[in-house]
Design a protein around this motif. Structure first.
Motif, PDB file in Angstrom:
ATOM      1  N   ALA A 105     -13.677  -7.136   0.145  1.00 50.68           N
ATOM      2  CA  ALA A 105     -14.694  -6.852  -0.865  1.00 50.68           C
ATOM      3  C   ALA A 105     -14.075  -6.426  -2.189  1.00 50.68           C
ATOM      4  O   ALA A 105     -14.687  -6.611  -3.254  1.00 50.68           O
ATOM      5  N   ASN A 106     -12.865  -5.884  -2.125  1.00 51.98           N
ATOM      6  CA  ASN A 106     -12.185  -5.424  -3.333  1.00 51.98           C
ATOM      7  C   ASN A 106     -11.105  -6.393  -3.808  1.00 51.98           C
ATOM      8  O   ASN A 106     -10.271  -6.028  -4.638  1.00 51.98           O
ATOM      9  N   GLY A 107     -11.127  -7.617  -3.273  1.00 49.26           N
ATOM     10  CA  GLY A 107     -10.220  -8.643  -3.753  1.00 49.26           C
ATOM     11  C   GLY A 107      -8.761  -8.396  -3.443  1.00 49.26           C
ATOM     12  O   GLY A 107      -7.890  -8.605  -4.302  1.00 49.26           O
ATOM     13  N   VAL A 108      -8.474  -7.962  -2.218  1.00 52.37           N
ATOM     14  CA  VAL A 108      -7.086  -7.687  -1.840  1.00 52.37           C
ATOM     15  C   VAL A 108      -6.186  -8.884  -2.164  1.00 52.37           C
ATOM     16  O   VAL A 108      -6.532 -10.037  -1.901  1.00 52.37           O
ATOM     17  N   LYS A 109      -5.045  -8.597  -2.770  1.00 56.10           N
ATOM     18  CA  LYS A 109      -4.123  -9.665  -3.163  1.00 56.10           C
ATOM     19  C   LYS A 109      -3.244 -10.094  -1.997  1.00 56.10           C
ATOM     20  O   LYS A 109      -2.843 -11.253  -1.887  1.00 56.10           O
ATOM     21  N   GLY A 110      -2.942  -9.156  -1.121  1.00 53.15           N
ATOM     22  CA  GLY A 110      -2.115  -9.442   0.041  1.00 53.15           C
ATOM     23  C   GLY A 110      -1.878  -8.174   0.833  1.00 53.15           C
ATOM     24  O   GLY A 110      -2.205  -7.073   0.383  1.00 53.15           O
ATOM     25  N   VAL A 111      -1.330  -8.328   2.019  1.00 55.49           N
ATOM     26  CA  VAL A 111      -1.029  -7.207   2.905  1.00 55.49           C
ATOM     27  C   VAL A 111       0.483  -7.122   3.079  1.00 55.49           C
ATOM     28  O   VAL A 111       1.159  -8.146   3.247  1.00 55.49           O
ATOM     29  N   ILE A 112       1.011  -5.900   3.022  1.00 55.63           N
ATOM     30  CA  ILE A 112       2.431  -5.663   3.266  1.00 55.63           C
ATOM     31  C   ILE A 112       2.522  -4.669   4.407  1.00 55.63           C
ATOM     32  O   ILE A 112       1.983  -3.559   4.322  1.00 55.63           O
ATOM     33  N   MET A 113       3.187  -5.058   5.487  1.00 57.27           N
ATOM     34  CA  MET A 113       3.236  -4.242   6.697  1.00 57.27           C
ATOM     35  C   MET A 113       4.673  -3.931   7.089  1.00 57.27           C
ATOM     36  O   MET A 113       5.541  -4.810   7.021  1.00 57.27           O
ATOM     37  N   MET A 114       4.920  -2.690   7.496  1.00 57.10           N
ATOM     38  CA  MET A 114       6.181  -2.381   8.167  1.00 57.10           C
ATOM     39  C   MET A 114       5.971  -2.609   9.645  1.00 57.10           C
ATOM     40  O   MET A 114       5.074  -2.052  10.270  1.00 57.10           O
ATOM     41  N   HIS A 115       6.860  -3.421  10.212  1.00 58.66           N
ATOM     42  CA  HIS A 115       6.702  -4.023  11.528  1.00 58.66           C
ATOM     43  C   HIS A 115       7.610  -3.323  12.537  1.00 58.66           C
ATOM     44  O   HIS A 115       8.749  -2.992  12.215  1.00 58.66           O
ATOM     45  N   VAL A 116       7.099  -3.089  13.736  1.00 58.54           N
ATOM     46  CA  VAL A 116       7.866  -2.393  14.769  1.00 58.54           C
ATOM     47  C   VAL A 116       8.566  -3.367  15.709  1.00 58.54           C
ATOM     48  O   VAL A 116       9.784  -3.370  15.838  1.00 58.54           O
ATOM     49  N   HIS A 117       7.800  -4.206  16.365  1.00 60.73           N
ATOM     50  CA  HIS A 117       8.341  -5.027  17.442  1.00 60.73           C
ATOM     51  C   HIS A 117       8.954  -6.329  16.934  1.00 60.73           C
ATOM     52  O   HIS A 117       8.704  -6.766  15.829  1.00 60.73           O
ATOM     53  N   SER A 118       9.718  -6.959  17.810  1.00 59.69           N
ATOM     54  CA  SER A 118      10.281  -8.269  17.500  1.00 59.69           C
ATOM     55  C   SER A 118      10.297  -9.122  18.752  1.00 59.69           C
ATOM     56  O   SER A 118      10.155  -8.624  19.866  1.00 59.69           O
ATOM     57  N   PRO A 119      10.485 -10.434  18.609  1.00 64.69           N
ATOM     58  CA  PRO A 119      10.647 -11.283  19.788  1.00 64.69           C
ATOM     59  C   PRO A 119      11.858 -10.857  20.600  1.00 64.69           C
ATOM     60  O   PRO A 119      12.794 -10.264  20.082  1.00 64.69           O
ATOM     61  N   SER A 120      11.835 -11.191  21.885  1.00 58.72           N
ATOM     62  CA  SER A 120      12.859 -10.705  22.815  1.00 58.72           C
ATOM     63  C   SER A 120      14.260 -11.144  22.430  1.00 58.72           C
ATOM     64  O   SER A 120      15.228 -10.434  22.674  1.00 58.72           O
ATOM     65  N   GLU A 121      14.385 -12.295  21.779  1.00 63.90           N
ATOM     66  CA  GLU A 121      15.732 -12.744  21.444  1.00 63.90           C
ATOM     67  C   GLU A 121      16.364 -11.879  20.361  1.00 63.90           C
ATOM     68  O   GLU A 121      17.566 -11.929  20.143  1.00 63.90           O
ATOM     69  N   GLN A 122      15.548 -11.067  19.686  1.00 64.76           N
ATOM     70  CA  GLN A 122      16.081 -10.195  18.654  1.00 64.76           C
ATOM     71  C   GLN A 122      16.178  -8.760  19.145  1.00 64.76           C
ATOM     72  O   GLN A 122      16.445  -7.858  18.366  1.00 64.76           O
ATOM     73  N   GLY A 123      15.987  -8.549  20.427  1.00 58.32           N
ATOM     74  CA  GLY A 123      16.070  -7.213  20.972  1.00 58.32           C
ATOM     75  C   GLY A 123      14.682  -6.620  21.156  1.00 58.32           C
ATOM     76  O   GLY A 123      13.668  -7.253  20.916  1.00 58.32           O
TER      77      GLY A 123
END
Length: 296
Positions: free
Chosen positions: A36-54
């Motif tokens: 509703a407020n015209g968000v330009k984009g989302v920026i997230m700090m990410h915890v998990h990763s695919p198994s091949e990356q640990g």
């Protein structure tokens, strides 16, 4: 435009994707407000990763990475029907990802792009519940494997300027998140992650309250000091067997703890207990259209 809000979302178990909870309702409310407020984009700090990356997406050494895979895959989500997530189209924001790398490098970080990274539930679980009608352009930032709270706080502080441009910053982790102390049997036997056969244990209740107290009673630089201090809390190691899920709180404090943020206090807006001892608290600091406070 003013400043966008900042969210610290506790994503919880994979089953939070499929279940109807107070937290899921609040995520949707936040997504609706962003659109509703015209968000330009989302920026997230990410915890998990695919198994091949640990076990987690943590850059080694002094590095930090930003995902720039133009067509990321999704890691399978346990205990959730594939129809809940398989067809959801992810929209990575490559241009903003590259810009984040530039900003972080300018602030002294050893930042680089990762054009092979696939997404896992702690990001797209939140995005699906926030934006069921379609994913907004999204940038994913990794953690650093040393789990230095000040390092991750500076990441949030460095990217804070994007709040003035209509970007929504989110740390996705956990307020109380110790997988070793959860009660898994109801989920394993009956696919019921919300069965609270017994009350949460005292250490979980105590640390959960400490997190709420710090976020709701501190603002500006005091918020940063308070969040960092929580890692010295007597129940911190009970509540977080590993530091990864709490680094998202550091990112949020960095993004919402500037002098300009003084006087803007966070709120506990929803909460879901699951697996007896996992507390999925949902915090928001600030609001859409909040004016930038003048500092002397």
């Amino acid at each position: 435009m003013g400043l966008t809000p900042v969210h610290f979302f506790s994503h919880g178990s994979t089953m939070m994707l499929g279940g109807e909870t107070e937290s899921a309702d609040y995520w949707k409310k936040c997504g609706d407000a962003a659109l509703a407020n015209g968000v330009k984009g989302v920026i997230m700090m990410h915890v998990h990763s695919p198994s091949e990356q640990g076990a987690h997406w943590d850059a080694n050494g002094d590095r930090i990475e930003v995902a720039t895979n133009p067509n990321p895959g999704k890691s399978p989500v346990a205990y959730v029907s594939p129809e809940k997530y398989v067809d959801y189209k992810l929209v990575p924001d490559i241009a903003t990802g590259k810009r984040c790398v530039e900003i972080l490098r300018a602030e002294g970080f050893n930042a680089s792009e990762n054009d092979k990274f696939d997404w896992i539930h702690d990001t797209y679980l939140i995005l699906i519940r926030m934006f069921p009608g379609g994913c907004p352009p999204t940038t994913i930032v990794s953690m650093n494997a040393r789990f230095d709270p000040h390092y991750h706080m500076k990441v949030g502080s460095s990217l804070r300027q994007l709040r003035k441009e209509g970007y929504l910053l989110i740390g996705t982790g956990g307020a109380v998140h110790n997988l070793y102390r959860n009660k898994w049997m109801p989920m394993i036997r009956f696919s019921d992650n919300l069965a609270q056969e017994t009350p949460p244990e005292p250490w979980a209740l105590e640390f959960r309250q400490a997190v709420e107290d710090v976020i709701s009673h501190n603002s500006g630089p005091n918020l940063r000091r308070g969040i960092t201090r929580l890692m010295k809390h007597p129940q911190y190691r009970d509540a977080h067997a590993t530091d990864d899920h709490f680094m998202a709180a550091m990112f949020v404090a960095g993004a919402a703890g500037d002098e300009e943020d003084s006087g803007t206090y966070g709120k506990l807006c929803a909460e879901t207990w699951e697996l007896t001892n996992m507390c999925n608290s949902q915090f928001t600091i600030g609001a859409w259209g909040q004016p930038v406070r003048a500092t002397s």
